[in-house]
Design an enzyme around this catalytic site. Sequence first.
Site, PDB file in Angstrom:
ATOM      1  CG  HIS A  60       2.458  -2.515   7.008  1.00  0.00           C
ATOM      2  ND1 HIS A  60       3.786  -2.456   6.297  1.00  0.00           N
ATOM      3  CD2 HIS A  60       2.422  -3.831   7.920  1.00  0.00           C
ATOM      4  CE1 HIS A  60       4.499  -3.448   6.711  1.00  0.00           C
ATOM      5  NE2 HIS A  60       3.517  -4.335   7.470  1.00  0.00           N
ATOM      6  CD  GLU A  61      -0.507  -4.300  10.683  1.00  0.00           C
ATOM      7  OE1 GLU A  61      -0.510  -5.619  10.290  1.00  0.00           O
ATOM      8  OE2 GLU A  61       1.011  -3.981  10.965  1.00  0.00           O
ATOM      9  CG  HIS A 102      -0.021  -8.000   6.408  1.00  0.00           C
ATOM     10  ND1 HIS A 102       1.085  -8.627   5.833  1.00  0.00           N
ATOM     11  CD2 HIS A 102       0.813  -7.065   7.412  1.00  0.00           C
ATOM     12  CE1 HIS A 102       2.317  -8.210   6.414  1.00  0.00           C
ATOM     13  NE2 HIS A 102       2.203  -7.169   7.275  1.00  0.00           N
ATOM     14  CD  GLU A 114       5.718  -8.138   7.992  1.00  0.00           C
ATOM     15  OE1 GLU A 114       5.021  -7.143   7.587  1.00  0.00           O
ATOM     16  OE2 GLU A 114       5.002  -8.741   8.903  1.00  0.00           O
TER      17      GLU A 114
END
Length: 826
Positions: A483-484, A487, A506
């Site tokens: 997930h990170e 980003h 997000e």
Amino acid sequence: MELDFTKDDLPLMANTSHMLVRHYVLDLDVDFKSHIIGGTIVLFFETGRIYRKEGNEQVEGACHSQLDETCHNRVHQACCVPVPNASACSTKSGCNDFAVCGKGENDPSDKNGSHGNREQASGISSSKNCCDIEIHGSEDFLLVLDCCDLSVLKVEEVDVAVVPGIEKFISSAKLMDASEDSGDLRNQIVHELVTLPADLWREQFHYYKCCSQAPACGELLFVTGPWSLEIRKAGVQLPKDFPQAIRIWYKTKPEGRSFSWTTDQSDRPCVYTVGSPINNRALFPCQEPPVAMSTWQATVRADACFVVLMSGENAAEPTESKKGVFSWFYYVTMPMPASTFAIAIGCWAEVRREACGTDAQRNDDDFPLFSKADVRIFEQACGHLPYPCRFQDSVAAAQVVIPHRLFAPWHLKKSCEEVLLQLIPQCLSAAYSLLGTHPFSRLDILIVPPNFSSLGMASPHIIFLSQSTLTGGNHLCGTRLCHEIAHAWFGLAIGAYDWTEEWLSEGFATHLEDAIWSAAQQLPVDEAKEQRNLKALLRWQRLRDEIQNSEEDLQILRPNKENTGKVSESGASVIKHGLNAGKTFLQVHYLKGYFLLWYFAGKAGEATYFAFLRKFVWDFHGQLILSQDFLHLLLKNIPELTGYGLSVENIFQKWLDCSGIPKPLLEESRAWQECRLAQQVNEEVAKWIQVNQRTRKRSKRKRRCEEDTFQKLLPDQLVLVLECLLEKKTLCSKMLECLQKIYHLHEQDAEVRHRWCELVIKHKYIAGYNDVEKFLKEDQAMGVYLYGELMVNEDAKQQELAYRSFATVRDQMDVSSAKIVNEMLF
């Protein structure tokens, strides 16, 4: 645009339409005894084009979007946002560094960190209740910066004209013939400096550093308000005449909301930026609106026992500045909003592979990361402001795994070696396979203290991960890391033009974490699809719960609707619900955004959808976007989507501008409930219901034989089992004991243990209270909801547990979390 404030809205005060920061130079000292960071920040500006002279005429009122002119004629052209002039200037020269102003007679700091009578002496009428500053007529121009919880000590103009070697910047006929006014000359020098072409970035950054150490040529008047720092120079009425390089002397305050002073898991002091709703304005005066995309460099000094990690392209090596004090230097050449800046200082241990050392590139030179003969790809021009772009570097474009380092408190070093270390290259490689070139040249990953308010946070070149990700195998750790990492592309390399459109960051990261994690595990296509369907079912149930238990206003992905992206004449705006502490814990923008992208991928097909995403990344990297930018390109490149009745207006109406669950999503949910992994969960739940009904009547031996019939479940399946059991009105204590033993719930990841704690609280299972207390202490980011559950039952033992746990962690707890819990308990 009129600005309407409420107590929950966050004001962005900076008048970016008048002047735009292009570069920050920070020079800071960290004092762990006083919990204060102090020093200087030098800001280099470019005057907004609407106030820049072109020929002999003053151009006022012309609107230019930083996103326009090169990228598809954006639909938000009505917003007044300046575009810096990208004029080129080639120079070759050296520079002798000035000595940095040290502590002594020239140090403006005082003992108590206040700014004395400067606020009264300045004579500026503060605009605390108004974002727009009048700049016409006889009034002096006010430069407005975003600032909060800071002690500003002194503001001064920097005399860049005396920097050795700077004559290279004033040799052109234009500058030699410039006004004899020294202020105009200094501004012209700064203009030439900030508009140097991208291939001269080393020289540019070298002179930024030299200029930041130049002496002052006069103090500027200033006043601080609750949310702003306003600066003026007597007699200067237009932004073009205002000093384009200023130095601010300041100190942070221990209670500043942009960072957390705490102790790590080894009980050693540390401080880190928390990504709070007010972002970095309590760390340094800045321009917070996303349009103020800038580069930066920072020198940070701390005692020798500390390691300084920061958003920076270089893996900084400490140098001794004085006995017992080390200096760390970082820089960033890709313009990004000031809100993306992150720093963490603590007694971190670097976690390395055996016999491999570190993957990070070490440097002795100040700015060495890109070779001086960068190889560029010219197949397609980039649409962003000029900078040394990795997407145009053939070496970077072929880099599957970027250099990376892992840091953690000493107490967690072994856990990181066992769980996280091997995951990093796998996840980086998987992300590259899906999205292409990594936007950033390297990556640090840090396990932050237990008071960290979420499971992870991504900033340029650095990721913060919660210790909660390290328990229960690699599933939660891997998914959160993916997930990170996502980003880097969505949220950092491509940012939201309007902060209220959080789903653009997000929602994308949530959707991509599944695909990246499947690729990292090298799952077969069918198995990956099954696991993604199971994850969709879990998220569907979570979204349904949040919709039922949150305010309608907080469920809208585009709360400003047709005004999204619009700002006032000065560039100031407000972030709707930006100060609402409760919003921090909602995941509606994650989940609805995820399901919207799931919907697109399902209609277009996975291969077509991800091919489009790579094109989208190429077209928009280094830029800020609105929802319509993504949607227009999507429908243009996948025209078959229009056959499903999709249009930008239709998507706004059904998905982005409304509260509740989108109607198209209701039609999709049945398929997830019928997937094979979900059916296995239903079978397990049915067995547990039987166990609950018969446990008291059966012998211990026979019950143990029955336990052997339960299946081994995936972590997400186990979460779903516990969620289904939470819907049951009564479960007996022997059944809960059996449940805990079969699935070894003490050893599972934090998502599973959270549901276990909910079961313990709901059914007053006293034997599990220690698990709840441990969770509230060690998994603070996820435990906030449990305090409410402990209080709702009106059970004396549970309430005492809540009070005791909160008293233990309250002093170091995240501010927003502490506020919510305090409201629950008192």
